[in-house]
Design an enzyme around this catalytic site. Structure first.
Site, short mmCIF file in Angstrom:
data_model
loop_
_atom_site.label_atom_id
_atom_site.label_comp_id
_atom_site.label_asym_id
_atom_site.label_seq_id
_atom_site.Cartn_x
_atom_site.Cartn_y
_atom_site.Cartn_z
N CYS A 1 23.35 12.85 1.49
CA CYS A 1 24.65 12.24 1.16
C CYS A 1 25.55 13.19 0.37
O CYS A 1 26.76 12.99 0.30
CB CYS A 1 24.44 10.95 0.35
SG CYS A 1 23.30 9.83 1.15
N ASP B 1 16.80 4.83 9.28
CA ASP B 1 17.85 4.78 10.32
C ASP B 1 17.29 4.47 11.70
O ASP B 1 18.04 4.02 12.58
CB ASP B 1 18.55 6.15 10.42
CG ASP B 1 19.49 6.41 9.27
OD1 ASP B 1 19.53 5.57 8.35
OD2 ASP B 1 20.17 7.45 9.29
N SER C 1 13.01 15.82 1.39
CA SER C 1 13.62 15.08 0.28
C SER C 1 14.88 15.73 -0.28
O SER C 1 14.99 15.98 -1.47
CB SER C 1 12.59 14.92 -0.85
OG SER C 1 13.05 13.99 -1.79
P1 FAD Z 1 16.52 10.95 7.29
O1 FAD Z 1 16.77 10.94 5.85
O2 FAD Z 1 17.55 11.53 8.17
O3 FAD Z 1 15.16 11.73 7.54
C1 FAD Z 1 14.60 11.86 8.81
C2 FAD Z 1 13.85 13.16 8.88
O4 FAD Z 1 12.93 13.09 9.96
C3 FAD Z 1 14.73 14.36 9.18
O5 FAD Z 1 14.62 15.32 8.15
C4 FAD Z 1 14.24 14.89 10.50
O6 FAD Z 1 14.23 16.32 10.56
C5 FAD Z 1 12.81 14.37 10.52
N1 FAD Z 1 12.28 14.23 11.88
C6 FAD Z 1 12.86 13.64 12.94
N2 FAD Z 1 12.04 13.68 14.02
C7 FAD Z 1 10.92 14.33 13.62
C8 FAD Z 1 9.72 14.69 14.30
N3 FAD Z 1 9.51 14.39 15.58
N4 FAD Z 1 8.78 15.35 13.60
C9 FAD Z 1 8.97 15.68 12.30
N5 FAD Z 1 10.09 15.36 11.63
C10 FAD Z 1 11.05 14.69 12.29
N6 FAD Z 1 24.01 6.91 3.36
C11 FAD Z 1 24.47 6.18 2.32
O7 FAD Z 1 23.97 5.08 2.09
N7 FAD Z 1 25.47 6.65 1.50
C12 FAD Z 1 26.02 7.87 1.71
O8 FAD Z 1 26.91 8.29 0.95
C13 FAD Z 1 25.57 8.66 2.80
N8 FAD Z 1 26.12 9.86 3.03
C14 FAD Z 1 25.62 10.63 4.06
C15 FAD Z 1 26.16 11.89 4.28
C16 FAD Z 1 25.66 12.69 5.28
C17 FAD Z 1 26.27 14.01 5.53
C18 FAD Z 1 24.57 12.24 6.06
C19 FAD Z 1 23.99 13.12 7.11
C20 FAD Z 1 24.03 10.98 5.88
C21 FAD Z 1 24.54 10.16 4.87
N9 FAD Z 1 24.06 8.89 4.64
C22 FAD Z 1 24.53 8.13 3.61
C23 FAD Z 1 23.03 8.31 5.52
C24 FAD Z 1 21.66 8.46 4.92
O9 FAD Z 1 21.46 9.80 4.57
C25 FAD Z 1 20.65 8.00 5.92
O10 FAD Z 1 20.86 6.65 6.18
C26 FAD Z 1 19.23 8.18 5.40
O11 FAD Z 1 18.98 9.52 5.09
C27 FAD Z 1 18.23 7.69 6.44
O12 FAD Z 1 16.95 7.97 6.01
P2 FAD Z 1 15.77 8.21 7.05
O13 FAD Z 1 14.55 8.49 6.26
O14 FAD Z 1 15.74 7.15 8.02
O15 FAD Z 1 16.22 9.51 7.83
#
Ligand code: FAD
Length: 843
Positions: A44, A284, A40
């Site tokens: 961004c 994502d 958590s």
């Molecule tokens: P994430 O938040 O990426 O979380 C996925 C997690 O799963 C990761 O921590 C990874 O380590 C873990 N994981 C993966 N595979 C495994 C496994 N096999 N076992 C255990 N754990 C695993 N979006 C916006 O809307 N506005 C913004 O301004 C913006 N800025 C961003 C800036 C940066 C630098 C980055 C990197 C992203 C940004 N984003 C932004 C995009 C946004 O952060 C993502 O769309 C969002 O975090 C996606 O959420 P998620 O839960 O799908 O994946």
């Protein structure tokens, strides 16, 4: 114990799912697996930690495993990676990276929230340790370490929002930055012309922008990397940030046989269930429905990931909830600008085979963030895309400084609720001058779109002046505006004289009309249309937008070398009046510049708002000698552009004009023209380019506007006459009462009229004096000269101030009651100067 839910991934989607689930079901056993060290966290915010804009690393860590355990009773296991899913046995195989141990965990429900990872294609040389991606907290730590190790150069590959944020933050950290993008534009969600505004600003911020050039390979050169571009050019940098897109982390799902699309996105239904009803997926890693096209899409954003996590939790807990789709609303800070978009862009519509005119239409307008008369209003460009019948909004893009986020969200809401352009027109939006205009930019987009649908207005394409050779360009701005920036090949007919000069135009011709931002051009278009000229289009955004679109061309013109002695570049600290060199000291015989040391004067105008910096230039250069250098530092973004035209118009030479950090630094060499011509305060009428202003009103804002214009004209070396009549006279009264013999009516006038500029009130929103006080405070905070300072500057610099003798007589105001330096004159005095001027204003 209730149901057992295992969540893979502990950041946006995973953490929001876990927290919601706990709030709905106290009995559930929740296990959250995260392969990294952190859960958590604010991914961004990571780019801003690189430059110390967010200096506290801990501020990025929103929750810890311990806080999630304590508050939500979630079994958080960091450094635990899910290796495979056994769907038959409903179990996950896991590796604990702390101990190296592998184990299995059973589940009733599984949530895949594994996110995406940055692309690292197999390009030759990509494995160099100096080529980094920014995705996690450890990535950020490592990049920060390299940045702080004393390097001076960095390159960012990829002009998406993360690449742009990185370019900005690396620049903020003091590095020389090159941004390389294979497409012809940055920020793919925007259409090209909207992105062009960003291009101009990115370059203005000192970033070398290489568009339309991809990476061929990398060469490791020890402490730096050479990026070999497809064009054959090379860029060398000590740090390379790769930011060219993402791929979903869907390997686990694929191996488990879950439905996956061709881009690797996990296919889910609207309850976030995968093809296995015990397995949910969010964030994502999934494919979503694009709500505009109804087609599947991959849209990796934080907002949708969080919402989907919540929806999955609701459904697991037995509260049916459905996801309605993603519209891709996004906003990013790009140096001085904010760029935002929602829905689909025009490029995508074209790719889908839709045709402009029959399937969809667009309008592009330039509007201020709030009422122009309230300080600090900044322009924004807004592009609205809608179905040709206006019944549905398809998308919008906005680029500006302030108020962009609120407008994109307003249009985003309208789009999601299925609104059409009429609805935008009808929206009743909160208004007060500091925040908006009575017709908000969103309303204006609605009005303009409706005009297009009704056939009252046709907009030219952004590139039509170049692609349509038949079309004649007409510029309806005033001559002075054209002098500062001219549209190539345009015929100048100021709007005020268009009706008389309409006969000059061939009725069967094609025309594209320009003004400053598009408003006067619309009026001109309506005049022409009603005079029988049918083939006429408005250039959206006017000359300002045209200049952004062609900024690259302007910037390629090299700045001249500086071949003079006694001049040192840099060192812009306040040094007003300081001299370098000595040969021709004060009082010495005048020598030609090449025979004496050149003097350099540095003036720091940081914090001064327009027209402050240009006024300072004018004031200082007036007393300098031919060949001397004036270095001016300003933080006003408009100054860098204004000084170019100012120098051209006044016969002085702009030696350099650059940006250092947040400052704009211009070096001006005093021109060779004689004093009176180089930067002249000419006698009114000497070239018929004087300006006269009748100040009739005694409202503080109107008097202020008069002096802003007067000082601006003066800075351009134009003679100015201000004729104060009726209520305007009150601005010229002394503050203290002057004992004079007056009759009863004169005494009444004397008592009731404000005594001097400090007593003037705002014409609107005075609110018992509160509004006026607020206005003065804001001007002070923003370093804008007070009305009194502006008056003093104007009078010192030679503005002719005339008090109308007839009005004084009527109102019983005597000469003794007026501030020093005011001339008393009749209408003849004013008219004499007006006849010899080319701008005469009544305020
Ligand atoms: P994430 O938040 O990426 O979380 C996925 C997690 O799963 C990761 O921590 C990874 O380590 C873990 N994981 C993966 N595979 C495994 C496994 N096999 N076992 C255990 N754990 C695993 N979006 C916006 O809307 N506005 C913004 O301004 C913006 N800025 C961003 C800036 C940066 C630098 C980055 C990197 C992203 C940004 N984003 C932004 C995009 C946004 O952060 C993502 O769309 C969002 O975090 C996606 O959420 P998620 O839960 O799908 O994946």
């Amino acid at each position: 114990m209730g149901k057992k839910v295992v969540i893979i991934g502990g950041v946006a989607g995973g953490a929001s799912c876990a927290a919601r689930l706990r709030r709905l079901d106290e009995t559930a056993e929740i296990v959250m697996l995260e392969r990294g060290e952190y859960v958590s966290y604010a991914n961004c915010g990571l780019p801003y930690h690189v430059s110390d804009v967010i200096s506290e690393r801990d501020a990025l860590l929103l929750q810890t495993p311990e806080s999630l355990r304590e508050r939500f009773n979630i079994d958080v296991r960091i450094m635990n990676e899910a290796l495979s899913i056994d769907r038959e046995k409903k179990a996950v195989e896991i590796k604990n990276h702390n101990t190296g141990e592998k184990y299995r965990e059973s589940y009733d429900y599984l949530v895949i929230a594994t996110g995406s990872s940055p692309l690292r294609p197999p390009i030759r040389g990509i494995d160099s340790p100096l080529i980094r991606t920014l995705w996690t907290v450890p990535d950020t730590d490592e990049i920060r370490r390299i940045v702080k190790s004393g390097i001076r150069t960095a390159a960012v590959i990829g002009g998406g929002f993360i690449g742009l944020e990185m370019a900005e933050n690396l620049r903020e950290a003091g590095l020389e930055v090159t941004l390389i993008e294979a497409l012809e534009q940055v920020m793919a969600p925007l259409d090209f012309e909207m992105a062009s505004i960003l291009h101009e600003n990115i370059r203005d911020n000192g970033v070398v922008l290489r568009l339309g050039d991809g990476v061929d390979s990398f060469t490791d050169e020890g402490d730096r990397v050479k990026i070999n571009l497809k064009s054959g050019d090379g860029v060398t940098a000590e740090l390379v940030i790769l930011s060219i897109g993402v791929r979903p982390n869907s390997g686990l799902a694929k191996e488990a046989g879950l439905g996956i699309n061709e881009r690797g996105g996990i296919i889910v239904d609207d309850m976030m269930r995968t093809s296995d009803s015990a397995i949910y997926a969010v964030g994502d890693v999934i494919e979503v429905k694009d709500i505009v096209s109804g087609e599947p899409a991959m849209i990796p954003l934080a907002g949708p990931a969080n919402k989907q996590g919540r929806i999955a939790a609701d459904n697991i807990a037995g509260f049916e909830e459905r996801y309605t789709g993603t519209q891709g609303s996004a906003v990013a800070k790009v140096f001085d600008l904010t760029a935002a978009s929602t829905g689909q862009n025009e490029k995508t519509l074209k790719k889908r085979g839709l045709k402009k005119g029959t399937d969809y239409e667009t309008v592009t307008i330039s509007q201020n963030s709030h009422a122009g008369y309230y300080p600090g209003a900044t322009p924004m460009m807004l592009k609205l895309i809608f179905t040709a019948d206006g019944e549905k909004i398809l998308g919008a893009q906005i680029v500006g400084t302030d108020g962009v986020d609120k407008r994109i969200d307003t249009i985003g809401v309208a789009l999601r609720l299925g609104a059409g352009v009429k609805d935008l027109k009808n929206l009743e939006l909160a208004y007060a001058p500091p925040y908006s205009s009575a017709k908000d930019p969103v309303n204006m987009a609605g009005f303009t779109a409706e005009n297009v649908i009704k056939g009252l207005l046709k907009m030219a394409e952004w590139n039509e002046p170049e692609t349509n050779r038949e079309a004649i360009r007409i510029d309806v701005r005033e001559e002075e505006e054209v002098a500062a920036y001219a549209i190539p090949g345009a015929k100048n007919i100021p709007l005020g004289s268009l009706r008389e000069r309409v006969g000059e135009l061939d009725k069967s011709g094609e025309y594209i009309i320009f003004c400053a931002i598009g408003v006067r051009a619309y009026n001109a278009l309506r005049i022409l249309r009603q005079n029988g000229i049918e083939k006429v289009k408005l250039f959206p955004g006017g000359a300002r937008f045209y200049r952004s679109l062609h900024s690259e061309r302007a910037e390629q013109e090299p700045l001249p070398e500086l071949p003079i002695s006694g001049y040192e570049a840099g060192g812009a600290d306040k040094d007003s009046g300081g001299e370098k060199g000595s040969a021709a000291g004060a009082g010495g015989a005048e020598m030609k510049p090449q025979e004496r040391e050149v003097r350099k004067i540095c003036v720091n105008c940081s914090g001064l708002q327009c027209p402050g910096p240009i006024m300072e230039v004018f004031k200082n250069i007036k007393d300098m000698r031919e060949g001397d250098i004036l270095e001016v530092t300003s933080t006003d973004i408009g100054f860098a552009k204004d000084i170019v035209s100012w120098c051209r118009r006044t016969g002085n030479e702009l030696v350099s004009n650059e940006r250092r950090g947040s400052s704009f630094i211009a070096c001006i060499r005093k021109g060779a023209l004689p004093e009176t011509e180089a930067c002249p305060i000419e006698e009114a009428g000497s070239k018929n380019n004087g300006k006269t202003i009748i100040v009739f009103d005694g409202d503080m804002d109107k008097v202020l506007a008069s002096f802003v214009i007067a000082n601006g004209a003066l800075a351009m070396g134009r003679p100015v006459t201000m004729f104060f009549t009726f209520w305007g006279l009150t601005a010229l009264r002394k503050e203290s009462k002057v004992p004079l013999k007056k009759n009863a009516v004169e005494k009444m006038f004397g008592a009731m009229l404000p005594r001097g500029s400090r007593k003037l009130k705002l014409s609107k929103m005075n609110m018992g004096g509160m509004g006026t006080m607020m206005m003065r405070k804001i001007m002070d905070d923003k370093n804008i000269d007070s009305l009194e300072d502006m008056m003093k500057n104007a009078m010192e610099a030679g503005v002719k101030i005339i008090a109308c003798s007839m009005s004084m007589d009527v109102m019983g105001i005597r000469k003794e009651e007026l501030i020093d330096g005011v001339e008393i004159g009749g209408v003849g005095t004013y008219l004499g100067d007006a006849e010899e001027s080319n701008v005469n204003l009544f305020i």
